[in-house]
Design an enzyme around this catalytic site. Structure first.
Site, PDB file in Angstrom:
ATOM      1  CG  HIS A 105      -0.280  19.511  16.311  1.00 45.19           C
ATOM      2  ND1 HIS A 105      -0.653  20.037  17.519  1.00 45.19           N
ATOM      3  CD2 HIS A 105       0.108  20.556  15.554  1.00 45.19           C
ATOM      4  CE1 HIS A 105      -0.496  21.341  17.502  1.00 45.19           C
ATOM      5  NE2 HIS A 105      -0.025  21.692  16.318  1.00 45.19           N
ATOM      6  CG  HIS A 107       2.761  21.703  11.917  1.00 43.90           C
ATOM      7  ND1 HIS A 107       1.695  22.453  11.494  1.00 43.90           N
ATOM      8  CD2 HIS A 107       2.855  21.916  13.253  1.00 43.90           C
ATOM      9  CE1 HIS A 107       1.171  23.110  12.525  1.00 43.90           C
ATOM     10  NE2 HIS A 107       1.864  22.798  13.612  1.00 43.90           N
TER      11      HIS A 107
END
Ligand code: 5GP
Ligand code: ZN
Length: 145
Positions: A105, A107
């Site tokens: 992922h 950020h």
């Protein structure tokens, strides 16, 4: 669509599947973006591939494009929404880099003037002493791999 294998015990796979709730802010065929549940700043957003892969290099080319395109498209929208001055955009790519959720992922962390945070350089620990010869060797070996 890229690799869609799902990991049963992965919290981000459960969010992608709609099995646990999240504040989804954008979705494409291969990527999903939602607010971080424990934000470092207002507007802190996570962009994930829909398929389960731990590391950035594990993503298919298609998913990689989907994730980073969404980062590119969302950053200005997030900045506008929370009236931010800048962003820190980063990936904890592997447990030794601080990755806690083993589903890759990105950020997007909105930053504000005098918010007390630092640049991304502080994430890497002590700066090593590297001379020109070693820089040449490192550049060559990255190029060879
Ligand atoms: P990492 O350390 O793996 O790079 O960051 C994981 C991030 O996921 C953390 O910022 C954490 O707050 C966020 N997070 C963990 N569990 C959940 C969840 O169930 N929902 C959402 N929206 N974010 C989560
Ligand atoms: Zn997953």
């Amino acid at each position: 669509m890229g690799d869609v294998r799902m990991s049963d015990d992965c919290i981000f796979c459960s969010i992608v599947a709609g099995d646990i709730p999240a504040r989804v802010v954008a979705e494409t065929d291969d990527a999903l973006a939602f607010l971080d549940a424990n934000p470092m700043a207002r507007g802190h957003t996570l962009v994930v591939p829909k398929g389960h892969h731990q590391r950035v290099a594990d993503l298919s080319r298609e998913e990689s494009r989907a994730v980073f395109d969404l980062v590119h498209d969302l950053a200005p929208a997030i900045e506008d929404a929370v009236n931010a001055d800048a962003h820190t955009i980063g990936v904890n790519d592997g447990p030794d880099a601080g990755q806690e959720v083993p589903h890759a992922h990105v950020h997007i962390i909105p930053r504000f003037e005098r918010d007390g945070g630092g640049p991304i350089h502080v994430a890497a620990g002590e700066r090593p002493e590297v001379d020109d010869d070693e820089l040449d060797e490192i550049a060559a070996s990255i190029g060879e791999s």
